[in-house]
Scaffold this motif. Structure first.
Motif, PDB file in Angstrom:
ATOM      1  N   THR A 157       0.798  -1.223   0.000  1.00 20.33           N
ATOM      2  CA  THR A 157       0.000   0.000   0.000  1.00 20.33           C
ATOM      3  C   THR A 157       0.831   1.272   0.000  1.00 20.33           C
ATOM      4  O   THR A 157       0.270   2.367  -0.026  1.00 20.33           O
ATOM      5  N   SER A 158       2.153   1.155   0.023  1.00 23.60           N
ATOM      6  CA  SER A 158       3.005   2.346   0.025  1.00 23.60           C
ATOM      7  C   SER A 158       3.948   2.395  -1.168  1.00 23.60           C
ATOM      8  O   SER A 158       4.459   3.457  -1.514  1.00 23.60           O
ATOM      9  N   GLY A 159       4.202   1.242  -1.780  1.00 22.93           N
ATOM     10  CA  GLY A 159       5.140   1.198  -2.888  1.00 22.93           C
ATOM     11  C   GLY A 159       6.589   1.217  -2.463  1.00 22.93           C
ATOM     12  O   GLY A 159       7.481   1.441  -3.292  1.00 22.93           O
ATOM     13  N   ALA A 160       6.870   0.957  -1.181  1.00 23.53           N
ATOM     14  CA  ALA A 160       8.249   0.924  -0.686  1.00 23.53           C
ATOM     15  C   ALA A 160       8.678  -0.517  -0.465  1.00 23.53           C
ATOM     16  O   ALA A 160       7.952  -1.305   0.144  1.00 23.53           O
ATOM     17  N   ARG A 161       9.864  -0.858  -0.946  1.00 18.81           N
ATOM     18  CA  ARG A 161      10.395  -2.206  -0.785  1.00 18.81           C
ATOM     19  C   ARG A 161      11.794  -2.141  -0.172  1.00 18.81           C
ATOM     20  O   ARG A 161      12.467  -1.118  -0.239  1.00 18.81           O
ATOM     21  N   PRO A 308      10.444   8.466  -1.541  1.00 19.86           N
ATOM     22  CA  PRO A 308      11.458   9.425  -1.991  1.00 19.86           C
ATOM     23  C   PRO A 308      12.759   8.788  -2.444  1.00 19.86           C
ATOM     24  O   PRO A 308      13.448   9.351  -3.307  1.00 19.86           O
ATOM     25  N   ASN A 309      13.124   7.642  -1.893  1.00 20.70           N
ATOM     26  CA  ASN A 309      14.390   6.988  -2.235  1.00 20.70           C
ATOM     27  C   ASN A 309      14.192   6.077  -3.442  1.00 20.70           C
ATOM     28  O   ASN A 309      13.506   5.059  -3.342  1.00 20.70           O
ATOM     29  N   PRO A 310      14.796   6.388  -4.596  1.00 24.24           N
ATOM     30  CA  PRO A 310      14.590   5.559  -5.782  1.00 24.24           C
ATOM     31  C   PRO A 310      14.952   4.094  -5.573  1.00 24.24           C
ATOM     32  O   PRO A 310      14.327   3.204  -6.175  1.00 24.24           O
ATOM     33  N   ALA A 311      15.946   3.810  -4.730  1.00 27.96           N
ATOM     34  CA  ALA A 311      16.369   2.428  -4.512  1.00 27.96           C
ATOM     35  C   ALA A 311      15.321   1.622  -3.758  1.00 27.96           C
ATOM     36  O   ALA A 311      15.377   0.390  -3.738  1.00 27.96           O
ATOM     37  N   GLN A 312      14.373   2.299  -3.132  1.00 25.44           N
ATOM     38  CA  GLN A 312      13.350   1.625  -2.345  1.00 25.44           C
ATOM     39  C   GLN A 312      11.988   1.623  -3.032  1.00 25.44           C
ATOM     40  O   GLN A 312      10.986   1.251  -2.423  1.00 25.44           O
ATOM     41  N   ARG A 313      11.939   1.994  -4.294  1.00 23.10           N
ATOM     42  CA  ARG A 313      10.672   2.045  -5.013  1.00 23.10           C
ATOM     43  C   ARG A 313      10.330   0.697  -5.625  1.00 23.10           C
ATOM     44  O   ARG A 313      11.166   0.039  -6.231  1.00 23.10           O
ATOM     45  N   THR A 314       9.092   0.327  -5.483  1.00 21.46           N
ATOM     46  CA  THR A 314       8.622  -0.952  -5.982  1.00 21.46           C
ATOM     47  C   THR A 314       8.570  -0.991  -7.501  1.00 21.46           C
ATOM     48  O   THR A 314       8.544   0.050  -8.169  1.00 21.46           O
ATOM     49  N   ASN A 315       8.521  -2.201  -8.044  1.00 19.78           N
ATOM     50  CA  ASN A 315       8.232  -2.381  -9.464  1.00 19.78           C
ATOM     51  C   ASN A 315       6.863  -3.036  -9.660  1.00 19.78           C
ATOM     52  O   ASN A 315       6.556  -3.528 -10.736  1.00 19.78           O
ATOM     53  N   THR A 316       6.043  -3.028  -8.595  1.00 24.51           N
ATOM     54  CA  THR A 316       4.694  -3.596  -8.736  1.00 24.51           C
ATOM     55  C   THR A 316       3.650  -2.499  -8.508  1.00 24.51           C
ATOM     56  O   THR A 316       3.228  -1.855  -9.455  1.00 24.51           O
ATOM     57  N   GLY A 317       3.222  -2.261  -7.272  1.00 25.14           N
ATOM     58  CA  GLY A 317       2.193  -1.260  -7.023  1.00 25.14           C
ATOM     59  C   GLY A 317       2.790   0.118  -6.849  1.00 25.14           C
ATOM     60  O   GLY A 317       3.114   0.546  -5.736  1.00 25.14           O
ATOM     61  N   VAL A 318       2.945   0.852  -7.944  1.00 22.82           N
ATOM     62  CA  VAL A 318       3.570   2.181  -7.908  1.00 22.82           C
ATOM     63  C   VAL A 318       2.572   3.187  -7.343  1.00 22.82           C
ATOM     64  O   VAL A 318       1.482   3.383  -7.888  1.00 22.82           O
ATOM     65  N   CYS A 319       2.952   3.838  -6.241  1.00 25.91           N
ATOM     66  CA  CYS A 319       2.074   4.774  -5.542  1.00 25.91           C
ATOM     67  C   CYS A 319       2.589   6.203  -5.723  1.00 25.91           C
ATOM     68  O   CYS A 319       3.780   6.458  -5.551  1.00 25.91           O
ATOM     69  N   PHE A 320       1.684   7.130  -6.046  1.00 28.16           N
ATOM     70  CA  PHE A 320       2.109   8.505  -6.240  1.00 28.16           C
ATOM     71  C   PHE A 320       1.051   9.470  -5.730  1.00 28.16           C
ATOM     72  O   PHE A 320      -0.142   9.174  -5.703  1.00 28.16           O
ATOM     73  N   VAL A 321       1.537  10.626  -5.275  1.00 30.42           N
ATOM     74  CA  VAL A 321       0.688  11.644  -4.668  1.00 30.42           C
ATOM     75  C   VAL A 321       0.788  12.937  -5.463  1.00 30.42           C
ATOM     76  O   VAL A 321       1.693  13.122  -6.282  1.00 30.42           O
ATOM     77  N   PHE A 322      -0.137  13.846  -5.181  1.00 24.61           N
ATOM     78  CA  PHE A 322      -0.225  15.104  -5.920  1.00 24.61           C
ATOM     79  C   PHE A 322       0.489  16.220  -5.147  1.00 24.61           C
ATOM     80  O   PHE A 322       0.659  16.155  -3.932  1.00 24.61           O
ATOM     81  N   GLN A 323       0.870  17.252  -5.889  1.00 27.66           N
ATOM     82  CA  GLN A 323       1.550  18.407  -5.309  1.00 27.66           C
ATOM     83  C   GLN A 323       1.370  19.588  -6.259  1.00 27.66           C
ATOM     84  O   GLN A 323       0.736  19.474  -7.299  1.00 27.66           O
ATOM     85  N   GLY A 324       1.928  20.727  -5.891  1.00 31.31           N
ATOM     86  CA  GLY A 324       1.857  21.896  -6.763  1.00 31.31           C
ATOM     87  C   GLY A 324       0.856  22.924  -6.281  1.00 31.31           C
ATOM     88  O   GLY A 324       0.086  22.696  -5.339  1.00 31.31           O
ATOM     89  N   GLU A 325       0.847  24.066  -6.954  1.00 24.25           N
ATOM     90  CA  GLU A 325       0.071  25.223  -6.514  1.00 24.25           C
ATOM     91  C   GLU A 325      -1.407  24.915  -6.386  1.00 24.25           C
ATOM     92  O   GLU A 325      -2.044  25.253  -5.380  1.00 24.25           O
ATOM     93  N   TYR A 326      -1.989  24.293  -7.406  1.00 26.60           N
ATOM     94  CA  TYR A 326      -3.431  24.011  -7.359  1.00 26.60           C
ATOM     95  C   TYR A 326      -3.754  23.057  -6.218  1.00 26.60           C
ATOM     96  O   TYR A 326      -4.619  23.336  -5.381  1.00 26.60           O
ATOM     97  N   TYR A 327      -3.059  21.954  -6.168  1.00 30.85           N
ATOM     98  CA  TYR A 327      -3.369  20.922  -5.170  1.00 30.85           C
ATOM     99  C   TYR A 327      -3.087  21.425  -3.756  1.00 30.85           C
ATOM    100  O   TYR A 327      -3.898  21.216  -2.843  1.00 30.85           O
ATOM    101  N   ASP A 328      -1.959  22.084  -3.572  1.00 39.57           N
ATOM    102  CA  ASP A 328      -1.588  22.546  -2.240  1.00 39.57           C
ATOM    103  C   ASP A 328      -2.550  23.612  -1.710  1.00 39.57           C
ATOM    104  O   ASP A 328      -2.641  23.821  -0.499  1.00 39.57           O
ATOM    105  N   GLY A 329      -3.276  24.260  -2.617  1.00 40.97           N
ATOM    106  CA  GLY A 329      -4.234  25.279  -2.203  1.00 40.97           C
ATOM    107  C   GLY A 329      -5.578  24.717  -1.784  1.00 40.97           C
ATOM    108  O   GLY A 329      -6.439  25.477  -1.324  1.00 40.97           O
ATOM    109  N   LEU A 330      -5.769  23.420  -1.922  1.00 43.18           N
ATOM    110  CA  LEU A 330      -7.040  22.797  -1.551  1.00 43.18           C
ATOM    111  C   LEU A 330      -7.084  22.487  -0.058  1.00 43.18           C
ATOM    112  O   LEU A 330      -6.040  22.346   0.598  1.00 43.18           O
ATOM    113  N   SER A 331      -8.280  22.367   0.470  1.00 45.92           N
ATOM    114  CA  SER A 331      -8.449  21.908   1.848  1.00 45.92           C
ATOM    115  C   SER A 331      -8.056  20.445   1.925  1.00 45.92           C
ATOM    116  O   SER A 331      -8.034  19.732   0.905  1.00 45.92           O
TER     117      SER A 331
END
Length: 394
Positions: A157-161, A308-331
């Motif tokens: 559920t995190s994509g970290a291995r 954040p660490n590329p060496a710990q990123r999975t090759n199965t369930g890749v998990c990603f989150v949003f960022q940036g001006e629009y997203y960060d301005g939301l509740s």
């Protein structure tokens, strides 16, 4: 490939023309392999007792193919267990823990379930809990080699291995219990350092759920035979006959009645994997799929990999989150709605199914990249996510 601007005004993107041919991106149960058909399932064992000669033969064949494809050592035992990966993992915990100090290491939802098992159910007296937040891996090198250890190879559920098994000494006295359900068939297992390894058919092989696999080293067998835990063991966790391991479990004589239809589906997936080159081909397919997704995430300013660490990123369930001006301005509530809305939009359009992040994880998307997924389908999914994100900003 066009990226959506992360600024307040959404870019005007045209709805993509091509949809994935197989829009199955769930992290479990995962996509069937390309070309799968129910008409290819063997049916001789259906409607027969699993104790019949044909039933036991098919169950043993599933075990033997698993051993062959995973390169399991000859002196290890491979058995089919009830209750999917959860049943297999908890069987290992209930039958082996408590004999010596233990550490349970976790960095995502299911690993934390094993912590709760150890703390609240088994009530282990000499227990260390080692945890980390989503996307992080705790300091595994701090685990004493005398301790038994429970860990998750790949965070579903995190994509970290884990990066490697250097933190496990070859001559360690404690046993290792490894939840490998979203790693096995996608990442090589270091069998020499693993004593109890578990996984479910529904993960990397895309097979039907409810059955798990338990792979035991000679060291694990010795622990089971020499140790009787102080707590009661339900029938589904009893691996011994008298003072010895029940060898029948590991040649197809399952503890309770398995689904022969699910067994045939697992066999079909194993035969397909063997036909394309075995586990190395599966590793290569997962690596190539994950690269498509991770490269896109890295080049998209309004996204970041949960790990954040590329060496710990999975090759199965890749998990990603949003960022940036629009997203960060939301509740916080509106931020949580973004990935859910995108996944819902694309589900209704039959573009991508079941790829919203796990319910307990940070708001995210999680795209399965295991070997049963085709690269072209991932390439086609990406512009649809970009389009959907632009749409919700209007």
């Amino acid at each position: 490939m066009t990226n959506v601007t992360p600024q307040g005004a959404a870019a005007r993107l045209t709805m993509p023309a091509l949809k994935p041919e197989r829009p199955f991106f769930s992290s479990g149960p995962t996509a069937k392999f390309n070309g799968w058909s129910a008409s290819n399932l063997k049916t001789e064992a259906l409607g027969r007792s699993h104790r019949s000669a044909v039933g036991k033969a098919r169950l043993k064949y599933a075990i033997d193919l698993t051993r062959e494809l995973l390169g399991v050592p000859d002196d290890y035992l491979v058995g089919i267990m009830p209750g999917s990966d959860t049943g297999a993992l908890e069987c290992a915990m209930w039958t082996m823990l408590g004999a010596r100090p233990a550490t349970v290491a976790a960095w995502e939802s299911f690993g934390n379930v094993w912590i709760q098992d150890a703390v609240k159910q088994l009530k282990l007296k000499d227990l260390t809990v080692l945890d980390a937040g989503y996307g992080e891996i705790p300091d595994l090198a701090s685990i004493p080699q005398d301790n038994d250890v429970v860990f998750t190879w790949n965070g579903t559920t995190s994509g970290a291995r884990i990066e490697n098994t250097d933190w496990l000494a070859a001559d360690r006295s404690g046993i290792t219990i490894n939840d490998a359900t979203s790693a096995v068939f996608a990442q090589e297992m270091d069998w020499a350092k693993l004593d109890a390894t578990t996984f479910s058919w529904q993960k990397v092989m895309g097979s039907e759920a409810q059955h798990g696999m338990l792979i035991l080293s000679p060291k694990a067998v010795a622990r089971i035979e020499s140790y009787d835990p102080e707590w009661p063991l339900p029938k589904l966790f009893r691996l011994k006959k008298g003072d010895k391991i029940n060898q029948g479990i590991f040649v197809g004589e399952t503890i309770n009645t398995p689904s022969m239809l699910a067994t045939e589906d697992y066999i079909l997936a194993l035969e397909w994997a063997k036909s394309i080159g075995g586990r190395q081909a599966m590793f290569d397919r997962a690596d190539a799929n994950a690269k498509i997704m991770t490269d896109w995430i890295e080049n998209t300013p309004w996204l970041r990999n949960m790990v954040p660490n590329p060496a710990q990123r999975t090759n199965t369930g890749v998990c990603f989150v949003f960022q940036g001006e629009y997203y960060d301005g939301l509740s916080p509530e509106d931020q949580a709605a973004v990935p859910k809305t995108i996944a819902g939009m694309l589900d209704k359009l039959d573009v991508g199914y079941d790829f919203n992040g796990y319910r307990d994880a940070p708001p995210s998307l999680r795209v399965w990249c295991g070997g049963t997924v085709e690269q072209e389908d991932l390439r086609r999914l990406i512009p649809w996510i970009e389009w959907a994100y632009a749409e919700i900003q209007k």
